[in-house]
Enzyme design. Structure first.
Site, PDB file in Angstrom:
ATOM      1  N   GLY A 158     -13.826   5.947  -8.795  1.00 26.01           N
ATOM      2  CA  GLY A 158     -12.473   6.183  -9.292  1.00 26.01           C
ATOM      3  C   GLY A 158     -11.417   6.081  -8.208  1.00 26.01           C
ATOM      4  CG  HIS A 174      -4.274  -0.947   4.918  1.00 29.39           C
ATOM      5  ND1 HIS A 174      -3.783  -0.264   3.833  1.00 29.39           N
ATOM      6  CD2 HIS A 174      -5.153  -1.864   4.427  1.00 29.39           C
ATOM      7  CE1 HIS A 174      -4.327  -0.762   2.720  1.00 29.39           C
ATOM      8  NE2 HIS A 174      -5.160  -1.737   3.070  1.00 29.39           N
ATOM      9  CB  CYS A 197      -0.911  -0.016   1.226  1.00 30.76           C
ATOM     10  SG  CYS A 197      -1.812   1.512   1.451  1.00 30.76           S
ATOM     11  CG  HIS A 199      -4.410   3.612   3.522  1.00 27.27           C
ATOM     12  ND1 HIS A 199      -3.359   2.979   4.166  1.00 27.27           N
ATOM     13  CD2 HIS A 199      -4.901   4.528   4.392  1.00 27.27           C
ATOM     14  CE1 HIS A 199      -3.235   3.498   5.387  1.00 27.27           C
ATOM     15  NE2 HIS A 199      -4.152   4.437   5.552  1.00 27.27           N
ATOM     16  CG  HIS A 237      -7.445   8.722   0.142  1.00 23.47           C
ATOM     17  ND1 HIS A 237      -7.459   7.389  -0.219  1.00 23.47           N
ATOM     18  CD2 HIS A 237      -7.759   9.410  -0.986  1.00 23.47           C
ATOM     19  CE1 HIS A 237      -7.765   7.284  -1.496  1.00 23.47           C
ATOM     20  NE2 HIS A 237      -7.963   8.494  -1.985  1.00 23.47           N
ATOM     21  CG  ASP A 282      -3.320  14.544  -4.330  1.00 22.07           C
ATOM     22  OD1 ASP A 282      -4.227  13.772  -3.965  1.00 22.07           O
ATOM     23  OD2 ASP A 282      -2.719  14.427  -5.421  1.00 22.07           O
ATOM     24  CG  HIS A 291      -9.211  13.704  -2.233  1.00 26.49           C
ATOM     25  ND1 HIS A 291      -8.164  13.702  -3.123  1.00 26.49           N
ATOM     26  CD2 HIS A 291      -9.712  12.442  -2.242  1.00 26.49           C
ATOM     27  CE1 HIS A 291      -8.039  12.503  -3.665  1.00 26.49           C
ATOM     28  NE2 HIS A 291      -8.966  11.716  -3.151  1.00 26.49           N
ATOM     29  CG  ASN A 293     -12.992   9.464  -4.976  1.00 20.60           C
ATOM     30  OD1 ASN A 293     -14.074   9.995  -5.242  1.00 20.60           O
ATOM     31  ND2 ASN A 293     -11.838  10.010  -5.309  1.00 20.60           N
TER      32      ASN A 293
HETATM   33  P1  AMP Z   1      -8.255   8.580  -5.103  1.00 22.99           P
HETATM   34  O1  AMP Z   1      -8.489   8.694  -6.562  1.00 22.99           O
HETATM   35  O2  AMP Z   1      -9.385   9.143  -4.278  1.00 22.99           O
HETATM   36  O3  AMP Z   1      -7.869   7.179  -4.686  1.00 22.99           O
HETATM   37  O4  AMP Z   1      -7.033   9.542  -4.779  1.00 22.99           O
HETATM   38  C1  AMP Z   1      -5.711   9.121  -4.679  1.00 22.99           C
HETATM   39  C2  AMP Z   1      -4.891  10.380  -4.605  1.00 22.99           C
HETATM   40  O5  AMP Z   1      -3.597  10.042  -4.152  1.00 22.99           O
HETATM   41  C3  AMP Z   1      -4.722  11.098  -5.958  1.00 22.99           C
HETATM   42  O6  AMP Z   1      -5.253  12.419  -5.854  1.00 22.99           O
HETATM   43  C4  AMP Z   1      -3.205  11.086  -6.168  1.00 22.99           C
HETATM   44  O7  AMP Z   1      -2.725  12.270  -6.762  1.00 22.99           O
HETATM   45  C5  AMP Z   1      -2.695  10.919  -4.755  1.00 22.99           C
HETATM   46  N1  AMP Z   1      -1.370  10.314  -4.651  1.00 22.99           N
HETATM   47  C6  AMP Z   1      -0.952   9.163  -5.213  1.00 22.99           C
HETATM   48  N2  AMP Z   1       0.331   8.916  -4.873  1.00 22.99           N
HETATM   49  C7  AMP Z   1       0.724   9.919  -4.062  1.00 22.99           C
HETATM   50  C8  AMP Z   1       1.940  10.242  -3.378  1.00 22.99           C
HETATM   51  N3  AMP Z   1       3.025   9.461  -3.455  1.00 22.99           N
HETATM   52  N4  AMP Z   1       1.992  11.378  -2.646  1.00 22.99           N
HETATM   53  C9  AMP Z   1       0.912  12.184  -2.559  1.00 22.99           C
HETATM   54  N5  AMP Z   1      -0.266  11.928  -3.168  1.00 22.99           N
HETATM   55  C10 AMP Z   1      -0.367  10.821  -3.916  1.00 22.99           C
HETATM   56 ZN    ZN Z   2      -2.404   1.240   3.627  1.00 18.76          ZN
END
Ligand code: AMP
Ligand code: ZN
Length: 115
Positions: free
Chosen positions: A93, A46, A4, A98, A100, A30, A102, A87
């Site tokens: 999408g 997690h 992850c 894990h 999160h 992000d 936004h 999401n």
């Molecule tokens: P989601 O589409 O809701 O799963 O959002 C995943 C988010 O994680 C996206 O907005 C990506 O830009 C962000 N993301 C992916 N990898 C990283 C990373 N290494 N550091 C910061 N943000 C990340």
């Molecule tokens: Zn995780």
């Protein structure tokens, strides 16, 4: 969780721009911002999707909302406001499995709930 990406960020194996951290929560910028301010707020535990949260996580979920307020203050979005998006599952999408949240701020959000 081994594979992850967010667990790796929590462990420091992948770098991140931290905005807030405590025992249970991490908030970081992000990597592909959809607004001038785009912070991801995650539990250190997690949990793959919002549908995997159980009543055992109730206290943790409250802590996440407390962290949302703290992050909003840290980034200066507490007065002007922000949008909070989570999401869940394929149709949303969701890319990272894990949970999160936004936090988007720093501009007027459109009428549609997208980022
Ligand atoms: P989601 O589409 O809701 O799963 O959002 C995943 C988010 O994680 C996206 O907005 C990506 O830009 C962000 N993301 C992916 N990898 C990283 C990373 N290494 N550091 C910061 N943000 C990340
Ligand atoms: Zn995780």
């Amino acid at each position: 969780m081994e594979d992850c990406i967010f667990c790796k960020i929590i462990k420091g194996e992948i770098p991140s721009e931290k905005v807030y951290e405590d025992e249970d929560i991490l908030a970081f910028k992000d990597i592909n911002p959809a607004a001038p301010i785009h912070v991801l707020i995650i539990p250190k535990k997690h949990i793959a999707t919002l549908m995997d949260i159980t009543p055992e996580d109730n206290e943790l979920m409250t802590k996440i909302m407390n962290a949302v307020q703290k992050v909003a203050k840290i980034v200066g979005a507490d007065e002007k406001g922000f949008r909070l998006i989570a999401n869940c599952g394929p149709d949303s999408g969701q890319e990272v499995m894990h949970i999160h949240f936004h936090l988007l701020a720093g501009r007027k959000m459109g009428p549609k709930i997208v980022h």
